[in-house]
Design a protein around this motif. Structure first.
Motif, PDB file in Angstrom:
ATOM      1  N   THR A  70      13.978-114.181 -44.760  1.00  0.00           N
ATOM      2  CA  THR A  70      14.036-114.529 -46.183  1.00  0.00           C
ATOM      3  C   THR A  70      13.797-113.295 -47.052  1.00  0.00           C
ATOM      4  OG1 THR A  70      13.304-116.787 -45.753  1.00  0.00           O
ATOM      5  CG2 THR A  70      13.004-115.966 -47.997  1.00  0.00           C
ATOM      6  N   LEU A  71      12.768-112.525 -46.742  1.00  0.00           N
ATOM      7  CA  LEU A  71      12.491-111.312 -47.508  1.00  0.00           C
ATOM      8  C   LEU A  71      13.645-110.322 -47.413  1.00  0.00           C
ATOM      9  CD1 LEU A  71       8.709-110.693 -46.706  1.00  0.00           C
ATOM     10  CD2 LEU A  71       9.690-111.497 -48.865  1.00  0.00           C
ATOM     11  N   PRO A  85      12.222-108.880 -53.245  1.00  0.00           N
ATOM     12  CA  PRO A  85      10.822-108.816 -52.822  1.00  0.00           C
ATOM     13  C   PRO A  85      10.247-107.436 -53.128  1.00  0.00           C
ATOM     14  CG  PRO A  85      12.248-108.550 -50.935  1.00  0.00           C
ATOM     15  CD  PRO A  85      13.139-108.851 -52.109  1.00  0.00           C
ATOM     16  N   THR A  86       8.965-107.388 -53.250  1.00  0.00           N
ATOM     17  CA  THR A  86       8.281-106.126 -53.496  1.00  0.00           C
ATOM     18  C   THR A  86       7.790-105.549 -52.174  1.00  0.00           C
ATOM     19  OG1 THR A  86       6.131-107.191 -53.736  1.00  0.00           O
ATOM     20  CG2 THR A  86       7.491-106.992 -55.745  1.00  0.00           C
ATOM     21  N   VAL A  87       7.375-104.306 -52.233  1.00  0.00           N
ATOM     22  CA  VAL A  87       6.752-103.698 -51.058  1.00  0.00           C
ATOM     23  C   VAL A  87       5.529-104.530 -50.668  1.00  0.00           C
ATOM     24  CG1 VAL A  87       5.546-101.661 -50.184  1.00  0.00           C
ATOM     25  CG2 VAL A  87       7.600-101.380 -51.557  1.00  0.00           C
ATOM     26  N   GLN A  88       4.822-105.062 -51.670  1.00  0.00           N
ATOM     27  CA  GLN A  88       3.634-105.877 -51.404  1.00  0.00           C
ATOM     28  C   GLN A  88       3.978-107.125 -50.595  1.00  0.00           C
ATOM     29  OE1 GLN A  88       0.376-104.949 -52.036  1.00  0.00           O
ATOM     30  NE2 GLN A  88       0.008-106.665 -50.650  1.00  0.00           N
ATOM     31  N   ALA A  94       3.150-107.914 -43.115  1.00  0.00           N
ATOM     32  CA  ALA A  94       2.580-107.018 -42.111  1.00  0.00           C
ATOM     33  C   ALA A  94       1.136-107.402 -41.791  1.00  0.00           C
ATOM     34  CB  ALA A  94       2.647-105.570 -42.594  1.00  0.00           C
ATOM     35  N   LYS A  95       0.377-107.756 -42.817  1.00  0.00           N
ATOM     36  CA  LYS A  95      -1.018-108.174 -42.605  1.00  0.00           C
ATOM     37  C   LYS A  95      -1.063-109.445 -41.754  1.00  0.00           C
ATOM     38  CE  LYS A  95      -5.229-109.337 -45.087  1.00  0.00           C
ATOM     39  NZ  LYS A  95      -5.867-109.552 -46.385  1.00  0.00           N
ATOM     40  N   GLU A 155       7.559-102.569 -40.555  1.00  0.00           N
ATOM     41  CA  GLU A 155       7.096-101.192 -40.739  1.00  0.00           C
ATOM     42  C   GLU A 155       8.242-100.291 -41.214  1.00  0.00           C
ATOM     43  OE1 GLU A 155       4.617 -97.810 -38.261  1.00  0.00           O
ATOM     44  OE2 GLU A 155       5.880 -99.195 -37.131  1.00  0.00           O
ATOM     45  N   LYS A 156       9.394-100.421 -40.606  1.00  0.00           N
ATOM     46  CA  LYS A 156      10.537 -99.594 -41.003  1.00  0.00           C
ATOM     47  C   LYS A 156      11.010 -99.930 -42.416  1.00  0.00           C
ATOM     48  CE  LYS A 156      12.036 -98.543 -36.371  1.00  0.00           C
ATOM     49  NZ  LYS A 156      13.083 -98.593 -35.367  1.00  0.00           N
ATOM     50  N   ILE A 157      11.016-101.201 -42.754  1.00  0.00           N
ATOM     51  CA  ILE A 157      11.431-101.599 -44.103  1.00  0.00           C
ATOM     52  C   ILE A 157      10.452-101.047 -45.136  1.00  0.00           C
ATOM     53  CG2 ILE A 157      11.730-103.540 -45.684  1.00  0.00           C
ATOM     54  CD1 ILE A 157      12.885-105.115 -43.263  1.00  0.00           C
TER      55      ILE A 157
END
Length: 163
Positions: A70-71, A85-88, A94-95, A155-157
């Motif tokens: 989705t992101l 989407p934002t980096v956040q 990731a979290k 991580e790569k994104i």
């Protein structure tokens, strides 16, 4: 945990990130097929905890893959609302993945308890318990590999978005 090299190819041009999720999609399909055959509760607490942990981990990995898709789609403007989407958003995913990966270690420890429960059961019950434990040990590497694929992709994104 099974560590593999991700088969993602990323390219950044004009805010476009491309990825090949073929392997991830195949892993998620395996997880979903395995979940359809998840064993029922056995009445043995340690084995049931191991089953529940593996079911939850597989569902979590599958849900995270859907979130990643989705992101990723939103990142490339493939949604009706067009909200990128934002980096956040990727950091939050990731979290969540980090928590899930940590849970795999706990799941391994739960597996030891389940194995001991099988060993201490009478023969008839042990056979039933062993079948459930085998299902769990078969799905664990697939779950771990799925999470590894997801972590590598996220991580790569993130790295590309931060450039």
């Amino acid at each position: 945990m099974v560590a593999i090299l991700a088969t993602f190819s990323f390219g950044a041009n004009a805010q476009t990130v491309s990825a090949d999720f073929t392997n991830l999609d195949n892993l998620v399909a395996k997880l979903n097929q395995a979940l359809e055959k998840a064993p029922k509760e056995t009445g043995e607490a340690d084995v049931d905890a191991f089953i529940k942990g593996n079911v939850d981990a597989a569902k979590g990995a599958s849900d995270s893959a859907a979130k990643l898709h989705t992101l990723y789609s939103r990142l490339n403007g493939e949604t009706a609302d067009g909200a990128a989407p934002t980096v956040q958003d990727f950091m939050d995913l990731a979290k969540s993945l980090t928590t899930q990966v940590a849970g795999m270690k706990e799941l391994s420890e739960s597996g030891e308890k389940a194995a001991n429960a099988v060993k201490s059961a009478n023969k008839m019950k042990a056979m039933k318990l062993a079948k459930s434990v085998k299902w769990c040990t078969d799905i664990m590497p697939v779950t771990a590999e799925t999470l590894t694929e997801e972590v590598n992709a996220v991580e790569k994104i993130i790295n590309l978005l931060n450039q």
